[in-house]
Design a protein around this motif. Sequence first.
Motif, PDB file in Angstrom:
ATOM      1  N   GLU A 166      72.355  69.520  62.072  1.00  0.00           N
ATOM      2  CA  GLU A 166      72.409  69.907  60.659  1.00  0.00           C
ATOM      3  C   GLU A 166      72.269  71.422  60.504  1.00  0.00           C
ATOM      4  OE1 GLU A 166      71.295  65.601  60.709  1.00  0.00           O
ATOM      5  OE2 GLU A 166      70.714  67.378  61.860  1.00  0.00           O
ATOM      6  N   ASP A 167      71.458  72.030  61.361  1.00  0.00           N
ATOM      7  CA  ASP A 167      71.309  73.483  61.352  1.00  0.00           C
ATOM      8  C   ASP A 167      72.638  74.157  61.663  1.00  0.00           C
ATOM      9  OD1 ASP A 167      69.673  76.039  61.485  1.00  0.00           O
ATOM     10  OD2 ASP A 167      70.436  75.970  63.527  1.00  0.00           O
ATOM     11  N   GLY A 168      73.368  73.614  62.649  1.00  0.00           N
ATOM     12  CA  GLY A 168      74.682  74.161  62.973  1.00  0.00           C
ATOM     13  C   GLY A 168      75.648  74.029  61.819  1.00  0.00           C
ATOM     14  N   LEU A 169      75.610  72.886  61.144  1.00  0.00           N
ATOM     15  CA  LEU A 169      76.482  72.679  59.981  1.00  0.00           C
ATOM     16  C   LEU A 169      76.183  73.696  58.895  1.00  0.00           C
ATOM     17  CD1 LEU A 169      78.557  70.961  58.402  1.00  0.00           C
ATOM     18  CD2 LEU A 169      76.630  69.524  57.652  1.00  0.00           C
ATOM     19  N   ALA A 170      74.900  73.937  58.639  1.00  0.00           N
ATOM     20  CA  ALA A 170      74.509  74.904  57.604  1.00  0.00           C
ATOM     21  C   ALA A 170      75.003  76.307  57.951  1.00  0.00           C
ATOM     22  CB  ALA A 170      72.992  74.901  57.439  1.00  0.00           C
ATOM     23  N   ASP A 171      74.844  76.701  59.216  1.00  0.00           N
ATOM     24  CA  ASP A 171      75.268  78.043  59.624  1.00  0.00           C
ATOM     25  C   ASP A 171      76.779  78.210  59.523  1.00  0.00           C
ATOM     26  OD1 ASP A 171      72.693  78.856  60.101  1.00  0.00           O
ATOM     27  OD2 ASP A 171      72.741  78.428  62.251  1.00  0.00           O
ATOM     28  N   VAL A 172      77.525  77.186  59.924  1.00  0.00           N
ATOM     29  CA  VAL A 172      78.985  77.267  59.839  1.00  0.00           C
ATOM     30  C   VAL A 172      79.429  77.341  58.380  1.00  0.00           C
ATOM     31  CG1 VAL A 172      81.129  75.974  60.206  1.00  0.00           C
ATOM     32  CG2 VAL A 172      79.451  76.164  62.049  1.00  0.00           C
ATOM     33  N   ALA A 173      78.805  76.544  57.520  1.00  0.00           N
ATOM     34  CA  ALA A 173      79.163  76.568  56.103  1.00  0.00           C
ATOM     35  C   ALA A 173      78.874  77.935  55.491  1.00  0.00           C
ATOM     36  CB  ALA A 173      78.400  75.479  55.352  1.00  0.00           C
ATOM     37  N   ASP A 174      77.728  78.514  55.848  1.00  0.00           N
ATOM     38  CA  ASP A 174      77.394  79.851  55.343  1.00  0.00           C
ATOM     39  C   ASP A 174      78.383  80.896  55.849  1.00  0.00           C
ATOM     40  OD1 ASP A 174      75.226  79.414  53.674  1.00  0.00           O
ATOM     41  OD2 ASP A 174      73.765  79.504  55.304  1.00  0.00           O
ATOM     42  N   GLY A 175      78.697  80.828  57.148  1.00  0.00           N
ATOM     43  CA  GLY A 175      79.583  81.827  57.734  1.00  0.00           C
ATOM     44  C   GLY A 175      80.996  81.752  57.193  1.00  0.00           C
ATOM     45  N   LEU A 176      81.577  80.552  57.233  1.00  0.00           N
ATOM     46  CA  LEU A 176      82.959  80.411  56.789  1.00  0.00           C
ATOM     47  C   LEU A 176      83.089  80.478  55.270  1.00  0.00           C
ATOM     48  CD1 LEU A 176      84.315  77.637  59.198  1.00  0.00           C
ATOM     49  CD2 LEU A 176      84.184  80.112  59.516  1.00  0.00           C
ATOM     50  N   GLY A 177      82.047  80.045  54.585  1.00  0.00           N
ATOM     51  CA  GLY A 177      82.086  80.119  53.123  1.00  0.00           C
ATOM     52  C   GLY A 177      81.716  81.487  52.598  1.00  0.00           C
ATOM     53  N   GLY A 188      87.885  80.309  68.251  1.00  0.00           N
ATOM     54  CA  GLY A 188      87.067  79.740  69.305  1.00  0.00           C
ATOM     55  C   GLY A 188      85.900  78.965  68.731  1.00  0.00           C
ATOM     56  N   PHE A 189      84.980  78.552  69.619  1.00  0.00           N
ATOM     57  CA  PHE A 189      83.838  77.763  69.161  1.00  0.00           C
ATOM     58  C   PHE A 189      82.543  78.548  69.333  1.00  0.00           C
ATOM     59  CE2 PHE A 189      83.491  76.945  73.704  1.00  0.00           C
ATOM     60  CZ  PHE A 189      82.123  76.831  73.912  1.00  0.00           C
ATOM     61  N   THR A 190      81.557  78.166  68.558  1.00  0.00           N
ATOM     62  CA  THR A 190      80.189  78.648  68.711  1.00  0.00           C
ATOM     63  C   THR A 190      79.280  77.426  68.823  1.00  0.00           C
ATOM     64  OG1 THR A 190      79.721  78.636  66.336  1.00  0.00           O
ATOM     65  CG2 THR A 190      80.708  80.650  67.248  1.00  0.00           C
ATOM     66  N   GLY A 191      78.016  77.659  69.173  1.00  0.00           N
ATOM     67  CA  GLY A 191      77.076  76.542  69.207  1.00  0.00           C
ATOM     68  C   GLY A 191      76.949  75.875  67.853  1.00  0.00           C
ATOM     69  N   ASP A 192      76.941  76.682  66.793  1.00  0.00           N
ATOM     70  CA  ASP A 192      76.873  76.121  65.446  1.00  0.00           C
ATOM     71  C   ASP A 192      78.114  75.286  65.150  1.00  0.00           C
ATOM     72  OD1 ASP A 192      74.400  77.296  64.759  1.00  0.00           O
ATOM     73  OD2 ASP A 192      75.386  79.196  64.309  1.00  0.00           O
ATOM     74  N   GLY A 193      79.264  75.743  65.651  1.00  0.00           N
ATOM     75  CA  GLY A 193      80.500  74.993  65.439  1.00  0.00           C
ATOM     76  C   GLY A 193      80.454  73.624  66.102  1.00  0.00           C
ATOM     77  N   LEU A 194      79.816  73.546  67.276  1.00  0.00           N
ATOM     78  CA  LEU A 194      79.673  72.260  67.951  1.00  0.00           C
ATOM     79  C   LEU A 194      78.792  71.314  67.135  1.00  0.00           C
ATOM     80  CD1 LEU A 194      79.113  73.449  71.641  1.00  0.00           C
ATOM     81  CD2 LEU A 194      81.252  72.757  70.555  1.00  0.00           C
ATOM     82  N   GLY A 195      77.682  71.841  66.597  1.00  0.00           N
ATOM     83  CA  GLY A 195      76.800  71.014  65.771  1.00  0.00           C
ATOM     84  C   GLY A 195      77.483  70.549  64.508  1.00  0.00           C
ATOM     85  N   ALA A 196      78.232  71.455  63.865  1.00  0.00           N
ATOM     86  CA  ALA A 196      78.951  71.088  62.646  1.00  0.00           C
ATOM     87  C   ALA A 196      79.997  70.023  62.937  1.00  0.00           C
ATOM     88  CB  ALA A 196      79.607  72.331  62.039  1.00  0.00           C
ATOM     89  N   THR A 197      80.676  70.146  64.081  1.00  0.00           N
ATOM     90  CA  THR A 197      81.689  69.152  64.458  1.00  0.00           C
ATOM     91  C   THR A 197      81.059  67.783  64.651  1.00  0.00           C
ATOM     92  OG1 THR A 197      83.056  70.843  65.518  1.00  0.00           O
ATOM     93  CG2 THR A 197      83.440  68.560  66.178  1.00  0.00           C
ATOM     94  N   VAL A 220      74.503  70.733  53.953  1.00  0.00           N
ATOM     95  CA  VAL A 220      73.537  69.787  54.514  1.00  0.00           C
ATOM     96  C   VAL A 220      73.201  68.683  53.510  1.00  0.00           C
ATOM     97  CG1 VAL A 220      71.181  69.514  55.361  1.00  0.00           C
ATOM     98  CG2 VAL A 220      72.551  71.459  56.120  1.00  0.00           C
ATOM     99  N   VAL A 221      72.984  69.064  52.251  1.00  0.00           N
ATOM    100  CA  VAL A 221      72.664  68.065  51.223  1.00  0.00           C
ATOM    101  C   VAL A 221      73.808  67.067  51.069  1.00  0.00           C
ATOM    102  CG1 VAL A 221      72.280  67.716  48.756  1.00  0.00           C
ATOM    103  CG2 VAL A 221      71.041  69.519  49.961  1.00  0.00           C
ATOM    104  N   LEU A 222      75.035  67.588  50.981  1.00  0.00           N
ATOM    105  CA  LEU A 222      76.188  66.703  50.809  1.00  0.00           C
ATOM    106  C   LEU A 222      76.411  65.838  52.051  1.00  0.00           C
ATOM    107  CD1 LEU A 222      78.675  69.117  48.986  1.00  0.00           C
ATOM    108  CD2 LEU A 222      77.389  67.209  48.004  1.00  0.00           C
TER     109      LEU A 222
END
Length: 280
Positions: free
Chosen positions: A91-102, A255-264, A127-129
Amino acid sequence: MSQFVRQYLLALQFFTRIPVTGRLANWVGFSSAMLRASAGHFPGVGVVVGALVAELTAALMLYLPPGPFAPLVAAVLGTVLSVMVTGGFHEDGLADVADGLGGSSDRERALVIMKDSRVGTFGVLAVVLALLAKVSLLALIGSVSPRWMVMGIFAAHVVSRTWPLLLIRLMPHVGDAAGSKSKPLADQISLGSLLVAGIWCFGALALVVIQQVAIHSGVSTAVGWTQLLPLLMAVVASGIAFAYMGRLLWLRLQGFTGDGLGATQQVCEIAFYLGLALAL
């Protein structure tokens, strides 16, 4: 076999809050090479997490007072357990990816935002959604078939932890590898590790298939195989989500990041539940 067990325990130590300490931790040991090899056991971690959450969900569905809200309560508490066991790692990775790309359309700026430990609006919303999507879909599945709710939780945690390994194989690691959570995974994953991951994944799916076949052993073969269509549709939906995340990360970050793996992992898990719900 000893090396296999050590790598698995290292993956369990890295990807969950399950304690691997004391003499056991000393026996397991640590090295960057071992941690890279342990990535192949990522789906095996999903076996443990999925089994724990599925068992709790099954127990709750069995002992909760019958009613329309029983699946919802089981879904909520099961999701709480999954977050506790993993420490909200994905979930932390998802949050970071959403912040970065958004937060920025610029690649370099997005990578900088993703490394920031603070969580922004996009991250909180994501994360909430995501949690709402998991809970609502599981509650819906449970209202139709409690058995598929339990089996779906188990399978989703394994399958969704298999897809990110393909990103490691197919894409380069981007960003500051030295300061990244995914530094041990920055090197391309070996075919041997992918084989280990495939064994974990197909083994878990085989257990679900065997259970379904056993339950419907008294019906015709055609009807029995029809009962497996929800699992197939769930895996396909999860695969579509993987393709979407891979395309998104490539177009935005190359490419990928660790956060990208978690978000995936998170997106593929939700897609698995969606596919299962639609099939049912």
